[in-house]
Design a protein around this motif. Structure first.
Motif, PDB file in Angstrom:
ATOM      1  N   ALA A 180      41.597  30.671  35.319  1.00 39.05           N
ATOM      2  CA  ALA A 180      42.142  30.524  33.969  1.00 39.05           C
ATOM      3  C   ALA A 180      41.172  29.762  33.077  1.00 39.05           C
ATOM      4  O   ALA A 180      40.937  30.136  31.922  1.00 39.05           O
ATOM      5  CB  ALA A 180      43.495  29.828  34.021  1.00 39.05           C
ATOM      6  N   GLU A 181      40.582  28.687  33.600  1.00 37.46           N
ATOM      7  CA  GLU A 181      39.588  27.927  32.839  1.00 37.46           C
ATOM      8  C   GLU A 181      38.412  28.815  32.443  1.00 37.46           C
ATOM      9  O   GLU A 181      37.829  28.660  31.365  1.00 37.46           O
ATOM     10  CB  GLU A 181      39.077  26.745  33.655  1.00 37.46           C
ATOM     11  N   LEU A 182      38.073  29.753  33.307  1.00 39.93           N
ATOM     12  CA  LEU A 182      36.923  30.612  33.081  1.00 39.93           C
ATOM     13  C   LEU A 182      37.259  31.856  32.269  1.00 39.93           C
ATOM     14  O   LEU A 182      36.395  32.709  32.066  1.00 39.93           O
ATOM     15  CB  LEU A 182      36.300  31.009  34.421  1.00 39.93           C
ATOM     16  N   GLY A 183      38.504  31.971  31.812  1.00 40.57           N
ATOM     17  CA  GLY A 183      38.837  33.021  30.850  1.00 40.57           C
ATOM     18  C   GLY A 183      39.695  34.162  31.334  1.00 40.57           C
ATOM     19  O   GLY A 183      40.005  35.074  30.559  1.00 40.57           O
ATOM     20  N   MET A 184      40.094  34.177  32.585  1.00 40.46           N
ATOM     21  CA  MET A 184      40.910  35.283  33.092  1.00 40.46           C
ATOM     22  C   MET A 184      42.341  35.155  32.581  1.00 40.46           C
ATOM     23  O   MET A 184      42.976  34.109  32.740  1.00 40.46           O
ATOM     24  CB  MET A 184      40.893  35.299  34.614  1.00 40.46           C
ATOM     25  N   GLU A 185      42.851  36.210  31.957  1.00 45.06           N
ATOM     26  CA  GLU A 185      44.180  36.182  31.354  1.00 45.06           C
ATOM     27  C   GLU A 185      45.145  37.168  31.985  1.00 45.06           C
ATOM     28  O   GLU A 185      46.252  37.359  31.487  1.00 45.06           O
ATOM     29  CB  GLU A 185      44.066  36.459  29.852  1.00 45.06           C
ATOM     30  N   VAL A 186      44.732  37.801  33.080  1.00 47.25           N
ATOM     31  CA  VAL A 186      45.616  38.709  33.816  1.00 47.25           C
ATOM     32  C   VAL A 186      45.701  38.240  35.266  1.00 47.25           C
ATOM     33  O   VAL A 186      44.809  37.544  35.754  1.00 47.25           O
ATOM     34  CB  VAL A 186      45.109  40.171  33.761  1.00 47.25           C
ATOM     35  N   ASP A 187      46.769  38.598  35.941  1.00 49.48           N
ATOM     36  CA  ASP A 187      46.929  38.223  37.339  1.00 49.48           C
ATOM     37  C   ASP A 187      46.036  39.079  38.226  1.00 49.48           C
ATOM     38  O   ASP A 187      45.707  40.220  37.883  1.00 49.48           O
ATOM     39  CB  ASP A 187      48.388  38.403  37.774  1.00 49.48           C
ATOM     40  N   PRO A 188      45.634  38.566  39.387  1.00 49.44           N
ATOM     41  CA  PRO A 188      44.918  39.404  40.352  1.00 49.44           C
ATOM     42  C   PRO A 188      45.805  40.571  40.770  1.00 49.44           C
ATOM     43  O   PRO A 188      47.038  40.492  40.685  1.00 49.44           O
ATOM     44  CB  PRO A 188      44.665  38.450  41.528  1.00 49.44           C
ATOM     45  N   PRO A 189      45.209  41.663  41.225  1.00 50.86           N
ATOM     46  CA  PRO A 189      46.026  42.807  41.650  1.00 50.86           C
ATOM     47  C   PRO A 189      46.778  42.480  42.935  1.00 50.86           C
ATOM     48  O   PRO A 189      46.322  41.689  43.763  1.00 50.86           O
ATOM     49  CB  PRO A 189      44.982  43.904  41.884  1.00 50.86           C
ATOM     50  N   GLU A 190      47.938  43.083  43.074  1.00 54.67           N
ATOM     51  CA  GLU A 190      48.682  42.939  44.327  1.00 54.67           C
ATOM     52  C   GLU A 190      47.894  43.562  45.461  1.00 54.67           C
ATOM     53  O   GLU A 190      47.253  44.602  45.289  1.00 54.67           O
ATOM     54  CB  GLU A 190      50.047  43.634  44.199  1.00 54.67           C
ATOM     55  N   PRO A 191      47.901  42.970  46.653  1.00 53.07           N
ATOM     56  CA  PRO A 191      48.635  41.778  47.081  1.00 53.07           C
ATOM     57  C   PRO A 191      47.748  40.528  47.112  1.00 53.07           C
ATOM     58  O   PRO A 191      48.026  39.596  47.846  1.00 53.07           O
ATOM     59  CB  PRO A 191      49.031  42.161  48.498  1.00 53.07           C
ATOM     60  N   TYR A 192      46.678  40.497  46.304  1.00 50.71           N
ATOM     61  CA  TYR A 192      45.664  39.457  46.449  1.00 50.71           C
ATOM     62  C   TYR A 192      46.045  38.157  45.741  1.00 50.71           C
ATOM     63  O   TYR A 192      46.624  38.172  44.646  1.00 50.71           O
ATOM     64  CB  TYR A 192      44.322  39.945  45.894  1.00 50.71           C
ATOM     65  N   SER A 193      45.674  37.058  46.365  1.00 49.34           N
ATOM     66  CA  SER A 193      45.706  35.753  45.707  1.00 49.34           C
ATOM     67  C   SER A 193      44.469  35.645  44.829  1.00 49.34           C
ATOM     68  O   SER A 193      43.595  36.519  44.851  1.00 49.34           O
ATOM     69  CB  SER A 193      45.697  34.635  46.751  1.00 49.34           C
ATOM     70  N   ALA A 194      44.380  34.570  44.060  1.00 47.92           N
ATOM     71  CA  ALA A 194      43.203  34.391  43.212  1.00 47.92           C
ATOM     72  C   ALA A 194      41.919  34.322  44.044  1.00 47.92           C
ATOM     73  O   ALA A 194      40.928  35.004  43.746  1.00 47.92           O
ATOM     74  CB  ALA A 194      43.354  33.126  42.370  1.00 47.92           C
ATOM     75  N   SER A 195      41.930  33.523  45.113  1.00 48.50           N
ATOM     76  CA  SER A 195      40.726  33.407  45.934  1.00 48.50           C
ATOM     77  C   SER A 195      40.432  34.710  46.671  1.00 48.50           C
ATOM     78  O   SER A 195      39.269  35.095  46.840  1.00 48.50           O
ATOM     79  CB  SER A 195      40.864  32.251  46.925  1.00 48.50           C
ATOM     80  N   GLY A 196      41.487  35.390  47.115  1.00 52.56           N
ATOM     81  CA  GLY A 196      41.293  36.663  47.801  1.00 52.56           C
ATOM     82  C   GLY A 196      40.651  37.698  46.897  1.00 52.56           C
ATOM     83  O   GLY A 196      39.767  38.456  47.315  1.00 52.56           O
ATOM     84  N   TRP A 197      41.091  37.709  45.622  1.00 50.63           N
ATOM     85  CA  TRP A 197      40.502  38.674  44.692  1.00 50.63           C
ATOM     86  C   TRP A 197      39.066  38.313  44.353  1.00 50.63           C
ATOM     87  O   TRP A 197      38.214  39.194  44.201  1.00 50.63           O
ATOM     88  CB  TRP A 197      41.334  38.768  43.410  1.00 50.63           C
TER      89      TRP A 197
END
Length: 235
Positions: A190-207
């Motif tokens: 989020a700090e780096l500018g991402m405004e959409v969620d990672p795709p299912e079924p990934y977590s942020a780190s997984g994506w």
């Protein structure tokens, strides 16, 4: 007349970096303790551009000793200090205090140890190409521009210089090497500018790990003529 870019950078370029480090942060530096913002600046600059610290110290002192008048600010001949939450009468002493902290850090060899970025400025200074990707390709408009996350990654890879793509992959691995809690990875993207969620079924780190893998496998940076194209956010 307004300063030309080279003149601005020569006189105020590193001062500007110090001030930008206070974006969204408190200017609560005291004699025996630098603020979180200044510590972030010191940590990143010590480990990436240590010789810039002397320039910062000099530019801070020069500006504090020769503050601009209102007319010269209006004409664009001086760097205007943004609002950092201090009264105008406090700015000169604050700038000199920052210069003193930087001087002490250099002369005493007090180098902040490497660590997780602590401010918005430090996140972007440490991961500039990742901020370019997330802020440009994964803004809130991403679902209207691309069919899915992989399509956005492919577009980045196909329109960006291969050297920048390689740098991005390195930044992804560096971010994952911080080994943060999952909630902290959510905050990081989020700090780096991402405004959409990672795709299912990934977590942020997984994506992020998936993105590093994908970008290592996509064809990169060559248009129909075979020449590399420069990077940039999609229109």
């Amino acid at each position: 007349m307004p300063m030309k870019p080279l003149e601005h950078d020569h006189r105020y370029g590193e001062l500007d970096q110090v001030i930008r480090a206070y974006l969204g942060q408190r200017a609560d530096d005291v004699d025996d303790k630098p603020s979180a913002a200044l510590l972030s600046y010191l940590r990143h600059t010590w480990h990436t551009r240590p010789t810039a610290l002397a320039v910062a110290e000099q530019q801070l002192r020069e500006y504090a000793r020769n503050p601009p008048g209102r007319l010269r600010l209006r004409l664009g001949e001086f760097y205007p200090i943004p609002d950092v939450g201090l009264a105008e009468s406090e700015i000169q002493a604050w700038l000199l205090l920052l210069a003193d902290h930087i001087k002490h850090s250099v002369e005493a060899g007090e180098v902040p140890p490497p660590g997780t970025p602590a401010t918005h400025w430090e996140w972007h200074a440490r991961f500039p190409e990742l901020a370019q990707l997330l802020g440009g390709w994964f803004s809130q408009d991403m679902p209207e521009e691309f069919s899915d996350h992989d399509a956005a990654l492919r577009d980045y890879a196909e329109t960006t210089e291969p050297q920048l793509t390689s740098r991005l992959v390195g930044e992804l691995h560096e971010l994952l090497a911080l080994d943060l809690d999952e909630t902290d990875y959510v905050l990081a993207v989020a700090e780096l500018g991402m405004e959409v969620d990672p795709p299912e079924p990934y977590s942020a780190s997984g994506w992020l790990a998936l993105a590093a893998d994908r970008l290592g496998g996509f064809p990169t940076g060559h248009g129909p003529s075979g020449s590399a194209e420069s990077g940039g956010a999609p229109a």
